[in-house]
Design a protein around this motif. Structure first.
Motif, PDB file in Angstrom:
ATOM      1  N   GLY A  19      57.672 -35.790   4.708  1.00 30.91           N
ATOM      2  CA  GLY A  19      59.016 -36.310   4.503  1.00 30.91           C
ATOM      3  C   GLY A  19      59.005 -37.756   4.050  1.00 30.91           C
ATOM      4  N   PHE A  20      58.175 -38.561   4.692  1.00 31.23           N
ATOM      5  CA  PHE A  20      58.045 -39.962   4.294  1.00 31.23           C
ATOM      6  C   PHE A  20      57.529 -40.082   2.866  1.00 31.23           C
ATOM      7  N   ALA A  21      56.563 -39.236   2.524  1.00 30.10           N
ATOM      8  CA  ALA A  21      56.009 -39.252   1.168  1.00 30.10           C
ATOM      9  C   ALA A  21      57.088 -38.924   0.137  1.00 30.10           C
ATOM     10  N   LEU A  22      58.011 -38.048   0.499  1.00 34.07           N
ATOM     11  CA  LEU A  22      59.103 -37.685  -0.413  1.00 34.07           C
ATOM     12  C   LEU A  22      59.955 -38.892  -0.788  1.00 34.07           C
ATOM     13  N   PHE A  23      60.171 -39.788   0.180  1.00 30.60           N
ATOM     14  CA  PHE A  23      60.949 -40.993  -0.130  1.00 30.60           C
ATOM     15  C   PHE A  23      60.217 -41.837  -1.169  1.00 30.60           C
ATOM     16  N   GLY A  24      58.922 -42.051  -0.949  1.00 27.57           N
ATOM     17  CA  GLY A  24      58.143 -42.839  -1.904  1.00 27.57           C
ATOM     18  C   GLY A  24      58.072 -42.196  -3.265  1.00 27.57           C
ATOM     19  N   VAL A  25      57.920 -40.879  -3.281  1.00 27.96           N
ATOM     20  CA  VAL A  25      57.897 -40.141  -4.553  1.00 27.96           C
ATOM     21  C   VAL A  25      59.221 -40.334  -5.280  1.00 27.96           C
ATOM     22  N   LEU A  26      60.331 -40.255  -4.548  1.00 26.75           N
ATOM     23  CA  LEU A  26      61.651 -40.458  -5.152  1.00 26.75           C
ATOM     24  C   LEU A  26      61.764 -41.855  -5.751  1.00 26.75           C
ATOM     25  N   LEU A  27      61.360 -42.865  -5.000  1.00 26.47           N
ATOM     26  CA  LEU A  27      61.465 -44.242  -5.479  1.00 26.47           C
ATOM     27  C   LEU A  27      60.686 -44.452  -6.770  1.00 26.47           C
ATOM     28  N   VAL A 299      61.126 -41.638  13.566  1.00 24.48           N
ATOM     29  CA  VAL A 299      60.451 -40.918  12.482  1.00 24.48           C
ATOM     30  C   VAL A 299      60.660 -39.407  12.541  1.00 24.48           C
ATOM     31  N   LYS A 300      61.078 -38.896  13.703  1.00 22.13           N
ATOM     32  CA  LYS A 300      61.231 -37.446  13.852  1.00 22.13           C
ATOM     33  C   LYS A 300      62.199 -36.814  12.855  1.00 22.13           C
ATOM     34  N   PRO A 301      63.328 -37.484  12.479  1.00 24.87           N
ATOM     35  CA  PRO A 301      64.239 -36.887  11.494  1.00 24.87           C
ATOM     36  C   PRO A 301      63.590 -36.599  10.138  1.00 24.87           C
ATOM     37  N   LEU A 302      62.467 -37.271   9.859  1.00 28.50           N
ATOM     38  CA  LEU A 302      61.768 -37.035   8.591  1.00 28.50           C
ATOM     39  C   LEU A 302      61.142 -35.645   8.537  1.00 28.50           C
ATOM     40  N   ALA A 303      60.907 -35.044   9.703  1.00 26.24           N
ATOM     41  CA  ALA A 303      60.208 -33.757   9.755  1.00 26.24           C
ATOM     42  C   ALA A 303      60.973 -32.675   8.996  1.00 26.24           C
ATOM     43  N   ALA A 304      62.287 -32.617   9.178  1.00 27.28           N
ATOM     44  CA  ALA A 304      63.087 -31.598   8.487  1.00 27.28           C
ATOM     45  C   ALA A 304      63.027 -31.793   6.981  1.00 27.28           C
ATOM     46  N   THR A 305      63.049 -33.057   6.549  1.00 33.39           N
ATOM     47  CA  THR A 305      62.959 -33.354   5.113  1.00 33.39           C
ATOM     48  C   THR A 305      61.618 -32.895   4.562  1.00 33.39           C
ATOM     49  N   GLY A 306      60.564 -33.114   5.336  1.00 31.60           N
ATOM     50  CA  GLY A 306      59.236 -32.675   4.912  1.00 31.60           C
ATOM     51  C   GLY A 306      59.084 -31.174   4.934  1.00 31.60           C
ATOM     52  N   GLN A 307      59.745 -30.520   5.887  1.00 36.99           N
ATOM     53  CA  GLN A 307      59.666 -29.062   5.951  1.00 36.99           C
ATOM     54  C   GLN A 307      60.340 -28.420   4.739  1.00 36.99           C
ATOM     55  N   MET A 308      61.310 -29.119   4.168  1.00 39.80           N
ATOM     56  CA  MET A 308      62.006 -28.647   2.966  1.00 39.80           C
ATOM     57  C   MET A 308      61.543 -29.429   1.738  1.00 39.80           C
ATOM     58  N   ALA A 309      60.254 -29.751   1.670  1.00 39.56           N
ATOM     59  CA  ALA A 309      59.736 -30.646   0.636  1.00 39.56           C
ATOM     60  C   ALA A 309      59.987 -30.133  -0.778  1.00 39.56           C
ATOM     61  N   LEU A 310      59.742 -28.858  -1.025  1.00 40.70           N
ATOM     62  CA  LEU A 310      59.922 -28.319  -2.376  1.00 40.70           C
ATOM     63  C   LEU A 310      61.387 -28.406  -2.797  1.00 40.70           C
ATOM     64  N   THR A 311      62.282 -27.982  -1.922  1.00 42.26           N
ATOM     65  CA  THR A 311      63.711 -28.061  -2.219  1.00 42.26           C
ATOM     66  C   THR A 311      64.133 -29.492  -2.487  1.00 42.26           C
ATOM     67  N   ASN A 312      63.735 -30.402  -1.613  1.00 42.45           N
ATOM     68  CA  ASN A 312      64.149 -31.801  -1.765  1.00 42.45           C
ATOM     69  C   ASN A 312      63.576 -32.441  -3.024  1.00 42.45           C
ATOM     70  N   TYR A 313      62.343 -32.120  -3.357  1.00 36.72           N
ATOM     71  CA  TYR A 313      61.732 -32.663  -4.577  1.00 36.72           C
ATOM     72  C   TYR A 313      62.489 -32.195  -5.815  1.00 36.72           C
ATOM     73  N   LEU A 314      62.790 -30.906  -5.877  1.00 38.99           N
ATOM     74  CA  LEU A 314      63.493 -30.366  -7.038  1.00 38.99           C
ATOM     75  C   LEU A 314      64.920 -30.906  -7.124  1.00 38.99           C
ATOM     76  N   VAL A 315      65.589 -31.034  -5.982  1.00 41.72           N
ATOM     77  CA  VAL A 315      66.945 -31.599  -5.970  1.00 41.72           C
ATOM     78  C   VAL A 315      66.921 -33.036  -6.471  1.00 41.72           C
TER      79      VAL A 315
END
Length: 380
Positions: A19-27, A299-315
């Motif tokens: 999930g944390f990595a997704l934020f950096g990838v987005l930036l 940091v725990k709220p990041l877990a759900a974002t990471g669990q949905m990594a593919l969806t969040n990346y594509l969105v």
């Protein structure tokens, strides 16, 4: 028949790191989406305004290269868990290969119809290579990773020294016309004939590094580190300290090589090493935070974002290509670097909220469910 990892069996730390990595990838992706393949809008040295240059350096030092490296190691680790689920090994391997083919299909659609910067096709192709190496022991995998990282760094240095890095002005003008144009289909056509061929050629440069990172993640899986992280917290804390110190000196080396020595080859070398040490610093730091009773809640709220990594990346990519490009909202060409950080923080905050809400009512994200269904041919 074996199924994929259920929520209760998941390693929460992996989801938090993802999930944390997704934020950096987005930036980082924001700076790329808001530029063409033929321009260098996001380069720190290209910024005239001192504040913009400072922020661009912050993005470069703390984000560029670190988060896709982190994501890549997690992919390798995830592959280990997938291939080594309890049950029929041959059946697991068959599902693994099918899973990669589906990822390759998703990536092809994403690459053609959304953005040339897709990373999923690289992961799918590298996954097939890693599959051939699945029976190697951790030491061999790590030695292999070290050799591949040296090779990839040499390739990047060679590529950087091969020219001045500038494209013909006509290519830049054509790309700007396509990106600012109002026709989606004209943009897709431009991408097909002008960007995708270069993206595919770049596989030669990027595959060795991604394979190295996958190998590191897969080796971590074989060493069983993530199966009992609490037992390794003392070592992880030491590792975090070492990686943070090394990363600090590498940052100083990058800045000194850029500002004083003006040696491009040294900058590339230090930068490439920093992508690894930086990623490992983030990963070990997040593990320590989650295993601290007072800090885990942050940091725990990041877990759900990471669990949905593919969806969040594509969105992320679908939304922001529409936001920037002419066929959508036409906001191409942000003037100040701070706007990238603001957009990333606001959008990712919404993704954290949406992911946590979604997983209260569903076991998987939308794209994860489709991926799962196509892998196993039924919804569980």
């Amino acid at each position: 028949m074996n199924g994929p990892v259920e929520r209760q069996k998941r390693v929460v730390e992996m989801d938090i790191i993802r999930g944390f990595a997704l934020f950096g990838v987005l930036l980082v992706n924001l700076t790329m989406i808001d530029a063409t393949m033929y321009s260098y809008v996001a380069s720190p040295l290209s910024q005239v305004n001192p504040i913009d240059q400072l922020i661009a350096w912050v993005i470069h030092i703390f984000a560029v290269g670190k988060f896709y490296s982190l994501f890549s190691m997690l992919f390798g680790l995830g592959f280990y868990f997938f291939l080594n689920k309890p049950g029929n090994l041959i059946e697991n391997e068959g599902y693994f290969k099918r899973r990669l083919w589906i990822l390759l299909l998703i990536s092809a659609l994403h690459l053609i119809f959304v953005w040339y910067g897709d990373i999923l096709h690289v992961y799918a192709i590298t996954g097939f290579v890693l599959f051939k190496m699945r029976n190697k022991n951790p030491k061999v995998l790590l030695n292999q990773a070290a050799v591949l990282l040296i090779l990839s760094t040499a390739i990047f240095i060679f590529a950087q020294s091969g020219g001045n890095g500038e494209f013909p002005i006509e290519s830049l003008q054509n790309s700007l016309e396509a990106y600012k144009g109002h026709s989606y289909f004209a943009m897709v056509k431009y991408r097909l004939f002008n960007e995708i061929p270069i993206t595919l050629l770049n596989l030669v440069f990027i595959l060795p590094k991604i394979l190295a990172l996958f190998s590191i993640g897969y080796a971590m899986g074989k060493m069983k580190i993530f199966l009992n992280l609490k037992a390794h917290l003392v070592r992880i804390k030491r590792f975090f300290t070492v990686m943070a110190i090394v990363s600090f000196f590498l940052i100083m080396a990058v800045l000194f090589s850029t500002m004083t020595l003006k040696n491009t080859q040294l900058v590339v070398a230090f930068d490439e090493i920093l992508t690894i040490t930086g990623a490992l610093t983030y990963a070990s730091g997040l593990i320590l935070l989650y295993n601290n009773k007072r800090l885990a809640q942050f940091v725990k709220p990041l877990a759900a974002t990471g669990q949905m990594a593919l969806t969040n990346y594509l969105v992320q990519t679908i939304f922001f290509t529409t936001f920037f490009y002419g066929y959508g909202f036409g906001k191409f060409g942000i003037q100040h670097q701070i706007e990238y950080i603001i957009l990333a923080v606001l959008f990712f905050a919404m993704q954290i909220i949406a992911s946590n809400l979604w997983l209260k009512f569903h076991k998987f994200g939308p794209c994860e469910l489709i991926w799962r269904k196509l892998t196993y041919w039924k919804i569980h």
